[in-house]
Design an enzyme around this catalytic site. Sequence first.
Site, mmCIF file in Angstrom:
data_model
loop_
_atom_site.group_PDB
_atom_site.id
_atom_site.type_symbol
_atom_site.label_atom_id
_atom_site.label_comp_id
_atom_site.label_asym_id
_atom_site.label_seq_id
_atom_site.Cartn_x
_atom_site.Cartn_y
_atom_site.Cartn_z
ATOM 1 N N CYS A 77 5.938 0.191 1.412
ATOM 2 C CA CYS A 77 4.729 -0.510 0.766
ATOM 3 C C CYS A 77 5.025 -1.920 0.442
ATOM 4 O O CYS A 77 6.007 -2.165 0.040
ATOM 5 C CB CYS A 77 4.416 0.124 -0.539
ATOM 6 S SG CYS A 77 3.565 -1.010 -1.772
ATOM 7 N N CYS A 80 5.060 -3.223 -2.912
ATOM 8 C CA CYS A 80 6.196 -2.740 -3.784
ATOM 9 C C CYS A 80 7.456 -3.378 -3.376
ATOM 10 O O CYS A 80 8.587 -3.649 -4.588
ATOM 11 C CB CYS A 80 6.193 -1.212 -3.375
ATOM 12 S SG CYS A 80 4.736 -0.154 -3.609
#
Length: 177
Positions: A77, A80
Amino acid sequence: MLNTFSVILATMYLCGTNAFMLLPSKVTSAHGHYRYNLSLSTSTEEKAAQEVNGEDLELMLTEWDTPLVVDAYATWCGPCLLMAPEFEAAANDLKGKVRFVKLDTDKEPEMAGRLNVMGLPTLLFLDQFRPEGDAEQVEDSQPQAVLKDRIEGALRKDSILALCDYHFFGGPKPEQL
């Protein structure tokens, strides 16, 4: 043509984040192909925000000494990865006052489902539930968690600190994240 690494670097630059702490490392596969891994640090020092599994998190939710912030993330991600150094910096600033942990949703899909994680990254701000009423009844009850807030999307360190101040220490509600 842009490769994945170039896209990640361009995204980090455009977002104006401190995520340049991500360091690429070249890995050779069994077939002789190269791929790049992005790691958050090459140092061996202990992180303020520890990675936990589902069992560890369950245990933390029964043993309360400080409030808890959970970062539900995935290694693939992009947001992230951008938020990881910000989350670690916030964890360092509030060390001893608030526990910061990271839950890899790919390694712990059952716990991610139980926490109702639908988007990444998701930050959960949890505190101990303190029921009102008879003091004797309160002492006999098991510690329980109460969800103070759930944020989906990457935040900067200042926003994470402002939310912790608001939810755990009675600070003002953040106007902007």
